[in-house]
Scaffold this active site. Structure first.
Site, PDB file in Angstrom:
ATOM      1  N   LYS A  52      12.685  78.635 101.191  1.00 14.72           N
ATOM      2  CA  LYS A  52      13.085  77.316 102.062  1.00 14.72           C
ATOM      3  C   LYS A  52      13.383  76.307 101.218  1.00 14.72           C
ATOM      4  O   LYS A  52      14.605  75.786 101.529  1.00 14.72           O
ATOM      5  CB  LYS A  52      11.646  77.025 102.833  1.00 14.72           C
ATOM      6  CG  LYS A  52      11.311  78.113 104.046  1.00 14.72           C
ATOM      7  CD  LYS A  52      10.169  77.708 104.470  1.00 14.72           C
ATOM      8  CE  LYS A  52       9.415  78.709 105.369  1.00 14.72           C
ATOM      9  NZ  LYS A  52       8.030  78.350 106.175  1.00 14.72           N
ATOM     10  N   GLN A  96       3.021  74.933 105.203  1.00 19.72           N
ATOM     11  CA  GLN A  96       2.920  76.537 105.387  1.00 19.72           C
ATOM     12  C   GLN A  96       1.707  76.869 105.805  1.00 19.72           C
ATOM     13  O   GLN A  96       0.604  76.616 105.653  1.00 19.72           O
ATOM     14  CB  GLN A  96       3.245  76.818 103.801  1.00 19.72           C
ATOM     15  CG  GLN A  96       3.516  78.212 103.893  1.00 19.72           C
ATOM     16  CD  GLN A  96       4.927  78.885 104.763  1.00 19.72           C
ATOM     17  OE1 GLN A  96       5.563  77.952 105.041  1.00 19.72           O
ATOM     18  NE2 GLN A  96       4.789  80.139 105.239  1.00 19.72           N
ATOM     19  N   ASP A 119       8.936  72.804 112.543  1.00 17.99           N
ATOM     20  CA  ASP A 119       8.393  74.110 112.644  1.00 17.99           C
ATOM     21  C   ASP A 119       8.314  74.432 114.171  1.00 17.99           C
ATOM     22  O   ASP A 119       8.069  75.379 114.444  1.00 17.99           O
ATOM     23  CB  ASP A 119       7.046  74.314 112.022  1.00 17.99           C
ATOM     24  CG  ASP A 119       7.045  75.077 110.615  1.00 17.99           C
ATOM     25  OD1 ASP A 119       8.041  75.793 110.569  1.00 17.99           O
ATOM     26  OD2 ASP A 119       6.132  74.864 109.789  1.00 17.99           O
TER      27      ASP A 119
HETATM   28  N1  GUN Z   1       3.725  80.964 108.025  1.00 17.67           N
HETATM   29  C1  GUN Z   1       4.408  82.083 108.446  1.00 17.67           C
HETATM   30  N2  GUN Z   1       5.571  81.634 109.363  1.00 17.67           N
HETATM   31  C2  GUN Z   1       5.645  80.197 109.191  1.00 17.67           C
HETATM   32  C3  GUN Z   1       6.360  79.259 109.427  1.00 17.67           C
HETATM   33  O1  GUN Z   1       7.331  79.646 110.286  1.00 17.67           O
HETATM   34  N3  GUN Z   1       6.021  78.154 109.195  1.00 17.67           N
HETATM   35  C4  GUN Z   1       4.958  77.758 108.616  1.00 17.67           C
HETATM   36  N4  GUN Z   1       4.589  76.454 108.293  1.00 17.67           N
HETATM   37  N5  GUN Z   1       4.261  78.669 108.121  1.00 17.67           N
HETATM   38  C5  GUN Z   1       4.528  79.922 108.427  1.00 17.67           C
END
Ligand code: GUN
Length: 294
Positions: A52, A96, A119
């Protein structure tokens, strides 16, 4: 079989984001800024957050990765989130998941200002999504919708079966596919661990979204000829044959299932790359203040 090529589509959309970002920077004198909080040392999470951050740099965003040891308290984490909520130089914040067991993910999600919740996990964004109002859409379902739109996949009136009801993918995906929009207007069945006759449900689907987190869960005998198959699985297994030391497997038995499908996403090279695009698009919207006024 036609490939829904995440590599190709994500590269194309990222080029558009790059251009839009340059225009934003020229007009505002600052870069869109995403902060990602990572707690602990989960290997998968480390990889995803690094990706990311790398992609933020690629399109011209500023990115900050804040790392905490696994024993950070919930109060400490919430205090940091509140600080970021109040910082006008930060547009988007993600924490995350998964988090360590002593931290309640619901409390964390709700602590994030919904205007920075790129998110799309905050109940305000989820509620607004369900009502078809402007909001941040969770990155993976958003990326899948962008992929369906890019290839012009016909969804209206189709039967979609989503396998897995997670907050991150399955549940929001079922809402998006059912909404009165394009892509959308599907008749959606959301299946889960208590679903009876799962195989029969999936066999009836024109569109299958596999988001259950189990390697090769969807087999060829569960798929109707001509179906569109979206594989959200990223099941990591140790491998001596790859540079990273891991190999990724989807939730779909690709080799056998792809013989029957009209369209299918590969793993890797499918949904994972589109998830990043969803996050980048949300972050740019957050910076511009087009969804929620700044
Ligand atoms: N863990 C797995 N996918 C995601 C996501 O799209 N965002 C976040 N914050 N954690 C994740």
């Amino acid at each position: 079989m036609n490939l829904l090529d995440g590599k190709l589509v994500s590269a194309k959309i990222k080029e558009d984001i790059k251009v839009e970002t340059a225009a934003f920077i020229a007009a505002s004198g600052r870069k869109p800024h995403l902060v990602a909080i990572l707690v602990g040392n989960d290997g998968g999470s480390e990889t995803y957050v690094a990706s990311k951050m790398r992609n933020c740099d690629l399109v011209g965003f500023e990115s900050t990765n804040i790392r905490y040891d696994v024993d950070i308290t919930q109060e400490q984490l919430i205090a940091k989130i509140k600080e970021i909520n109040a910082d006008p130089n930060i547009d988007g914040l993600i924490v995350q998941l998964p988090l360590p067991k002593h931290i309640d993910p619901e409390e964390i999600t709700e602590a994030i200002d919904h205007r920075k919740d790129v998110d799309g996990f905050h109940p305000i964004n989820l509620g607004r999504m369900q009502r078809n109002l402007p909001c941040f859409i969770p990155a993976t379902p958003y990326g899948i919708m962008l992929m369906l739109a890019h290839y012009g996949i016909e969804t209206a009136g189709k039967k979609a079966v989503v396998v897995g009801r997670s907050n991150i993918v399955g549940s929001p995906m079922s809402i998006l596919l059912a909404r009165n929009s394009n892509p959308g207007n599907c008749t959606v069945t959301l299946t889960h661990s208590r679903t009876q006759n799962l195989k029969q449900e999936v066999l009836e689907a024109d569109i299958i979204v596999a988001a259950i987190g189990r390697k090769n869960f969807v087999t060829a005998d569960m798929v109707k000829p001509g179906a569109v198959v979206i594989d959200v699985g990223i099941n990591r297994e140790v491998s001596s044959k790859t540079k990273s030391g891991y190999r990724l497997y989807g939730d779909v038995d690709f080799d056998a299932v792809s013989q029957k499908t009209s369209w299918i996403t590969p793993v890797p090279g499918g949904v994972g790359l589109m998830t990043i695009v969803g996050l980048l698009k949300n972050t740019l919207e957050a910076a511009k203040g087009t969804i929620y006024m700044k």
